[in-house]
Design an enzyme around this catalytic site. Structure first.
Site, PDB file in Angstrom:
ATOM      1  CG  ASP A 161      -8.136  -4.923   4.952  1.00 10.86           C
ATOM      2  OD1 ASP A 161      -8.232  -4.538   3.762  1.00 10.86           O
ATOM      3  OD2 ASP A 161      -7.687  -6.055   5.260  1.00 10.86           O
ATOM      4  CB  ALA A 186      -0.935   0.007   1.211  1.00  8.11           C
ATOM      5  N   GLY A 245      -5.851  -6.589   0.173  1.00  8.88           N
ATOM      6  CA  GLY A 245      -6.384  -5.593   1.091  1.00  8.88           C
ATOM      7  C   GLY A 245      -5.433  -4.421   1.215  1.00  8.88           C
ATOM      8  CD  GLU A 246      -0.951  -4.208   2.496  1.00  6.34           C
ATOM      9  OE1 GLU A 246      -0.459  -3.386   1.702  1.00  6.34           O
ATOM     10  OE2 GLU A 246      -0.309  -5.156   2.985  1.00  6.34           O
ATOM     11  N   GLY A 247      -5.983  -1.491   1.023  1.00  7.28           N
ATOM     12  CA  GLY A 247      -6.348  -0.389   0.138  1.00  7.28           C
ATOM     13  C   GLY A 247      -5.702  -0.492  -1.230  1.00  7.28           C
TER      14      GLY A 247
END
Lengths: 346, 346
Positions: B169, B88, B311-313
């Protein structure tokens, strides 16, 4: 051939980065491809993407009215590219790509670009081309000259520093020869490969499919001879694009393919230079059915699927940030070791 | 509500640009959405995208071992975000987005970030949370505090200049409550919404599906009360993310959703603030089946589909250049009139 050792190094490095193996999906595959075509791991982002737009008119657009737009739009759009107002110009500026438009076979009077940039039309192969449902697009000599022009353009872009090439198209009627070439080279029938291009109505679609069917009949005998095939049912602009793509792989320059026209040229280039497709990725999935047929035949899975059908190289330009993301993650992410993160096998 | 007049102006302007109507596909829709959420036509590219990563641990990961990674990875990855080594971080740098990671409920000793950035853990709601297959994730007071934390983060990001928000997340086990919430709120069974997360094997998948089924039973009575639902079968990090998303729409700040966890929070936020989803777009289609179920329920069609499941954006960050492209083409392209190009009706 792309560098298999660099590809293997990339695949190995992916496994050390702080993420579950495979969690970046196709970005990981892309990073491996970038290492292979750059011959290094990690890869660097492409710094000089170059878009060359191949402009030409098509006899079929006049004789069979297969487009929603009149042929004079080709010349008008060439001027629009030169002055920077087309979609491809906007996206190229965003992506840091150069744009060069080349009049390969536009149906316009000599001097139509004198006021803005006469060099664009200085290497025209011929004015428009034959209506491929009934006559050859051009002579074999013209075809060879168009292919040579495309090869020369690759050389010139490389000399100017390009490290990534895109082939864009502009030409009212150009999806008709493109669908014809793809139909022939993938063994797909005319009704399946014929699409709505710029947005034609049902009556025009029927007329266009008939034109594609007639052209496919005319081209069937030339299937094993790419130059003859282009002469019979291609066009000067697509022949030039074919030379450009074939020369890119010969020189080891990676390419992002765009929509139906670049996919048609790519299929012919793969016949001219088997294995060329290892240097290519598919930028996007055009709504034109023939584009998907060509990509399937080339075993290329497009990166973007947003319903674009504009051509010009726009769908390929949109994929550039994904390459930058693929290179960046492989190059810059911390490893499990360096970041002190526990791997799943620990 | 987004600005309908600006949206109508955008749709009208698209028809004047030098391309066939609709030829830029979903970029055209995106440009209309951007005008609506910005209240202006043409739109401007987003200049200050902000990613907030909500970090938390999950009791279920310890009691049922539903992840391929041990829970201590959550705290290790929080440190990795702070030092800039996660995927990210790399993608945010490329896209010009800021990154802020917030320890909402990480299972780590106080002071674990003292050497690098203690502020990240200063607002922790609680340490980890209950195992939702058998007990509540947290109390109602903790849930309210987590939602309030998320709302405050939106306010703080807006004050710092953010004009586009992303919810990322990080939390080993977080796809279990996310799948549970999505299963309940979309009426989908546990087996269908349970995915492989970080890459679990078949035995773990079976165990995880059982945990989701048990949690869905525990949550079913709370379906009509978003706060109670989060307390029972959510988690502090997802509750904070829910507050963040609900507050963004209340303040008129557009959002790009990411994968399964942000989609779960989005479904709850839409219950808290009906109509909030008009301010959101879906950045990508995660490989997690629950993410697709949530997007279908929200009537959102993702922009990118490259098999990401990190995830993580990350999937949301990848979509930013498409927004820039949508704004750029609508703003900068020449019109048929200005470029002297003949339109199809001429």
């Amino acid at each position: 051939m792309p560098d298999e050792d660099a590809a293997a190094a990339a695949a190995g490095r992916q496994l050390t980065l702080t993420k579950p193996a495979g969690a970046l999906g196709r970005l990981e595959e892309l990073s491996v491809w970038m290492c292979a075509v750059q011959g290094q791991c990690p890869p660097t982002p492409f710094r000089h993407p170059a878009l060359v737009i191949f402009a030409g008119d098509h006899g079929i657009a006049r004789t069979a009215s297969t487009s929603a737009y009149p042929p004079e739009v080709t010349a008008q759009m060439v001027a629009n590219f030169v002055t920077g107002g087309a979609a491809a110009n906007v996206l190229a500026r965003q992506m840091g790509a150069t744009v060069r438009v080349v009049d390969v076979s536009v149906d316009a009077d000599a001097g139509y670009l004198d006021a803005i940039d006469p060099s664009v039309a200085a290497r025209r192969i011929r004015r428009s081309c034959g209506s491929i449902d009934r006559e050859d697009a051009m002579t074999l000599d013209e075809t060879a000259a168009a292919i040579a022009l495309g090869r020369a353009l690759t050389h010139e872009e490389q000399s100017a520093g390009a490290d990534l090439l895109i082939a864009g198209d502009m030409g009212i009627g150009n999806t008709t020869p493109a669908a014809t070439l793809i139909g022939l080279l993938t063994g797909t029938d005319a009704a399946t490969v014929t699409g709505r291009g710029t947005g034609i109505d049902d009556a025009t679609l029927t007329r266009k499919a008939s034109a594609v069917a007639a052209a496919m009949s005319r081209g069937a005998e030339a299937l094993d001879d790419p130059t003859l095939l282009l002469a019979r049912v291609g066009s000067p602009d697509i022949a030039a694009m074919t030379g450009y793509l074939a020369e890119a792989s010969a020189r080891g320059i990676p390419v992002i393919l765009d929509g139906i026209v670049s996919c048609a040229a790519a299929l012919v280039a793969e016949r001219l230079s088997p294995g060329a497709c290892d240097w290519w990725i598919a930028g996007h999935r055009s709504t034109e059915p023939a584009a998907s047929a060509a990509l399937t035949a080339l075993s290329l899975d497009p990166l973007i699927d947003l319903g674009l059908r504009l051509g010009e190289g726009t769908g390929a330009l949109l994929a550039i940030p994904l390459l930058t993301a693929a290179a960046g993650t492989l190059s810059e992410m911390a490893t499990f070791d360096s970041a002190g993160v526990t791997d799943r096998d620990a």
